[in-house]
Write an enzyme that holds these catalytic residues in place. Sequence first.
Site, short mmCIF file in Angstrom:
data_model
loop_
_atom_site.label_atom_id
_atom_site.label_comp_id
_atom_site.label_asym_id
_atom_site.label_seq_id
_atom_site.Cartn_x
_atom_site.Cartn_y
_atom_site.Cartn_z
N HIS A 112 28.35 48.94 -90.98
CA HIS A 112 28.00 47.52 -90.98
C HIS A 112 27.24 47.17 -89.70
CE1 HIS A 112 28.28 43.32 -91.93
NE2 HIS A 112 28.61 43.10 -90.68
N MET B 208 23.77 47.86 -100.66
CA MET B 208 23.87 46.41 -100.51
C MET B 208 24.63 45.74 -101.66
SD MET B 208 22.54 46.28 -97.61
CE MET B 208 22.23 44.57 -97.21
N ARG B 209 25.61 46.43 -102.19
CA ARG B 209 26.46 45.86 -103.24
C ARG B 209 27.90 45.96 -102.79
NH1 ARG B 209 23.26 43.29 -107.04
NH2 ARG B 209 21.34 44.47 -107.25
N ASN C 220 31.87 52.70 -94.92
CA ASN C 220 30.66 51.89 -94.87
C ASN C 220 30.22 51.73 -93.42
OD1 ASN C 220 28.64 50.05 -95.83
ND2 ASN C 220 29.90 48.35 -95.09
C1 GRF Z 1 21.76 49.39 -91.84
O1 GRF Z 1 21.49 48.49 -90.80
C2 GRF Z 1 23.20 49.31 -92.26
O2 GRF Z 1 24.08 48.99 -91.22
C3 GRF Z 1 23.15 48.20 -93.26
O3 GRF Z 1 21.96 48.37 -93.96
C4 GRF Z 1 21.01 49.04 -93.12
C5 GRF Z 1 20.56 50.24 -93.89
O4 GRF Z 1 19.50 50.91 -93.31
N1 GRF Z 1 24.34 48.22 -94.09
P1 GRF Z 1 19.03 52.33 -93.88
O5 GRF Z 1 18.79 52.15 -95.39
O6 GRF Z 1 20.11 53.32 -93.61
O7 GRF Z 1 17.76 52.61 -93.15
#
Ligand code: GRF
Length: 239
Positions: free
Chosen positions: A157, A135-136, A155
């Site tokens: 999304h 999340m960065r 990534n």
């Molecule tokens: C997922 O929905 C991904 O698309 C988003 O963050 C969430 C991560 O979930 N970027 P996890 O940590 O893989 O369970």
Amino acid sequence: MKKKIRAGALISGGGTNLQAIIDAAAQGRIDVDLVVVGADNPEARGLERAARAGIETFVVDYKSIIGQVKKARDKASPPDDFNLEEIRKKQHLIPESAGGQKLEQFLISRAIAERALLDKILPHRVDLVILAGFMRTLTPYFIDRINIDQQRIINIHPALLPAFPGTDGYGDTFRYGCRVGGCTVHFVDYGEDTGPILGQRAFAIEENDTLEAVKKKGLELEWELYPECIQDFARKILG
Ligand code: GRF
């Protein structure tokens, strides 16, 4: 032995995508050796998943780095090879209008954190960096040091890009009243969720679906889509 690419992954949370990738590798569905997993915070539960699979883990504590830079900007020492002007010009994450000082502080704190990521990742000579719920945002400082010869950072999304970039793709899709949601795998470029698209999966949003139902449908598709896109990348590298 079957040829494989070497990959590192970055996470922030639960790591269910990471688990899907670990499982796909263990079952031979992807030609990938996942050699290192890093997190931006020590509480990321996905670190345990990596450790359980025998993968080396590390943490770069973004919160504490950002806090230190905020407290004493003058004392913060960015990496020797960091050029503020160069990175400021390349990046599309924060508009210049946000204010010079704010942008400067952002780029310096991120370069310090990203140098720490690079120091952990580069010795593993990875072909691919997989963002799995990381999340960065990454700045050109990090991106250019991984993408030496080609795009090597991907990534996932939680929305059908280019709709709903940002941190809450499923929430934004749901609140907008969309009848279709989805997920996207893309290369990471200098903007936020703007890089070339590698794959997408869509699902219907029914009248009575709650936000939780939408997230569940989306995540289940992510676990299929991400390993598939990673394998497409691996195949191209391995020839
Ligand atoms: C997922 O929905 C991904 O698309 C988003 O963050 C969430 C991560 O979930 N970027 P996890 O940590 O893989 O369970």
